[in-house]
Write an enzyme that holds these catalytic residues in place. Structure first.
Site, PDB file in Angstrom:
ATOM      1  N   ASP A 216      -2.488   3.857  -5.790  1.00  0.00           N
ATOM      2  CA  ASP A 216      -3.698   3.040  -4.758  1.00  0.00           C
ATOM      3  C   ASP A 216      -3.363   1.704  -4.702  1.00  0.00           C
ATOM      4  OD1 ASP A 216      -6.758   3.197  -3.979  1.00  0.00           O
ATOM      5  OD2 ASP A 216      -6.665   1.663  -5.509  1.00  0.00           O
ATOM      6  N   GLU A 270      -0.376   4.134  -0.989  1.00  0.00           N
ATOM      7  CA  GLU A 270      -1.268   3.571  -0.326  1.00  0.00           C
ATOM      8  C   GLU A 270      -0.753   2.263   0.073  1.00  0.00           C
ATOM      9  OE1 GLU A 270      -6.027   2.591   0.230  1.00  0.00           O
ATOM     10  OE2 GLU A 270      -4.930   2.220  -1.534  1.00  0.00           O
TER      11      GLU A 270
END
Length: 550
Positions: A216, A270
């Site tokens: 993330d 990401e």
């Protein structure tokens, strides 16, 4: 090279062409009837995912969390939140999924932790300058009394990035940094404790059989220790907290850990970066295997825009030999059926507003065509849960049920991301639509008109979105050209995209009028019916190319 070696190599590189299904566990399936999706519900639906034709699932955070940001505020990386189940159930899920031919990827959130994490609680209980506070970004503040924030950095969730603490005697204390919500304090990645901890967390989950991790906010970890303000025109690597050059040392160490396992584990980033060359640096052979391609997802339904995104994506990946990824939505983004039905069909977080008109029928036609387009492109394909059902964004949720911090930190201007996180409809004519036991509630309310969108209903309708996804994923799996062959653009007129990959041709009509199909031997699949042999507007087709002349 022997046939066995070739097969083994192809198997180890499964991630280069995989279909990966994103599971948002709170909203996938509820096994115990408490209104929240859980691991028991997910395990019960593994046959559905197998039949859909996916190679892997990516499960968003399932860890212990106060849910200040939908689970991306992690309090314990080695424990499953009781709302979802137990660590033993997670281990069974990984094993059961693999028995169905489905690998499991899990989320790691390295930029920050929850303010309920043991480290941050210890930091708040310790004095300024302590070892406990050194794991985070604490600062006395500016001005003689420290009353001014250390920087004017802006949060990804809008608003400030600093919160001031309170000392035990009630006086104002130090400030701490949070690029997201105040409940998500940023970690200091120059501290060896932080690096060791996450390396241990990776091993903890790799030892339990997960096939890889999704990282993330992967470009945000490292900060400039001088804490400067934003430069007016930052050059490559000059932003104080985005894409710092030092960040690549972190991912090199993670890749070494991933490669030490057999089979090797996969790192998926990401990475939100407009600079394609800087983006590609994360995909060098000793760093991540793949990273999300958000540029394509954010483009409008426009032939020139989509072609440009495809070209720039493949050009960025080609020199480093990394596969591209293709995705139409995720748990943060307005669903395609809604987005593609708008006057502005692009996506940007800053543009989200209540009351934006949408033509759902138009959006659904375009979403069907977009599914064929993305599935035909070279690389890996991600599918967000519910997109295979053609679910629209739920934009009329009562204000009192909204939970997303993006909504609240925008002072109510941004509707937030809850609308794409509504629990899935599986069966029946009314809520909970088989999401949980009959009579149970759901943590976000489901619309009353979703009966025709349930898995049960669509499974019996050959024209449904679910049937389309099953057909295209099945066809994608058996066509060698869609695994190995490069993309070659075809010369077609108007607002049409057409390309070949070996003997498979993909054509998408984004114009206002029907168009003729390129010469072909057979029609393999269409997103909607042809009309007198013509490809209607907002429709895609897969064709078998004519054989080469002798």
């Amino acid at each position: 090279m022997t046939a066995h070696t070739t097969a083994t190599t192809a198997e180890s590189a499964w991630w280069r062409h995989a279909v990966i299904y994103q599971v948002y566990p709170r909203s996938f399936a509820d096994g115990n009837g408490d209104g929240t999706g859980d691991l028991a519900g997910l395990r019960s639906r593994l046959p559905y995912l197998r039949d859909l034709g996916v190679d892997a699932i990516w499960v968003t955070p399932w860890y212990v969390s106060p849910l200040a940001d939908g689970g991306y505020d992690v309090a314990d990386y080695r424990a499953i939140d009781p709302a979802f189940g137990t660590l033993e159930e997670a281990e069974r899920l990984v094993a059961d999924a693999l028995a169905h031919g489905i690998r499991t990827i899990i989320d790691i959130v390295p930029n920050h932790v929850s303010d309920q994490h043991a480290w941050f609680r210890a930091a708040l209980a310790s004095p300024p300058g302590s070892a406990e506070r050194a794991r985070f970004w604490f600062h006395r503040g500016k001005g003689p009394d420290g009353a001014q924030m250390p920087t004017r950095w802006v949060s990804d969730f809008q608003g400030s990035t600093w919160t001031r603490t309170t000392n035990p005697d009630g006086t104002p204390g130090e400030w701490y940094l949070h690029l997201f919500a105040p409940q998500q304090p940023d970690l200091n990645w120059s501290h060896p404790d932080v690096r060791r901890e996450f390396e241990d967390v990776l091993r903890f989950w790799f030892d339990r059989g997960v096939a890889g991790i999704r990282i993330d906010s992967a470009a945000l970890l490292v900060k400039d220790p001088a804490l400067p303000e934003y430069p007016e025109h930052p050059g490559p690597g000059e932003h104080p907290h985005v894409d710092r050059d030092e960040i690549h040392d972190v991912y090199r160490s993670w890749r070494a850990i991933a490669d030490s396992y057999s089979p090797a584990r996969v790192l998926v980033g990401e990475v939100w970066l407009a600079d394609r060359a800087r983006f590609a640096r994360y995909l060098r052979p000793d760093e991540m295997h793949t990273a999300f391609n958000f540029d394509f997802m954010a483009r409008p339904w426009d032939a020139a825009q989509l072609r440009e995104s495809i070209d720039t994506t493949l050009a960025a990946h080609g020199p480093i030999g990394a596969p591209a990824t293709w995705v139409l939505s995720n748990h943060d983004v307005t669903r395609p059926v809604t987005r593609y039905g708008r006057a502005d069909s692009s996506f940007a977080f800053a543009a989200k507003r209540f009351g934006t008109p949408t033509d759902v029928a138009l959006g659904r036609r375009r979403a069907r065509a977009a599914a064929l387009l993305t599935a035909a492109l070279p690389g890996a394909l991600y599918v967000y849960q519910g997109d295979e059902l053609g679910l629209p964004e739920v934009e009329d949720l009562p204000l009192e049920v909204l939970q997303d911090p993006m909504h609240f930190r925008s002072q109510g201007v941004d509707p937030g991301r809850d609308g794409c996180r509504v629990p899935l409809p599986w069966s029946g004519s009314g809520s909970p639509y088989g999401f949980g036991p009959s009579g149970s509630s759901t943590w976000l309310p489901q619309p009353p008109d979703w009966a025709e969108l349930t898995v049960e209903h669509q499974a019996s309708d050959p024209s449904s979105m679910l049937h389309l996804y099953r057909d295209l994923l099945s066809r994608r799996r058996v066509e060698p050209a869609l695994r190995d062959e490069p993309l070659t653009w075809l010369d077609v007129p108007g607002e049409t995209l057409a390309f070949s990959r070996g003997d498979v041709v993909c054509v998408v009509n984004l114009g206002a009028e029907p168009v003729e199909l390129p010469p072909h031997a057979d029609v393999l699949l269409t997103s909607d019916r042809l009309v007198t042999g013509l490809l209607p507007r907002d429709t895609a087709a897969w064709l078998r190319a004519l054989p080469d002349a002798p």
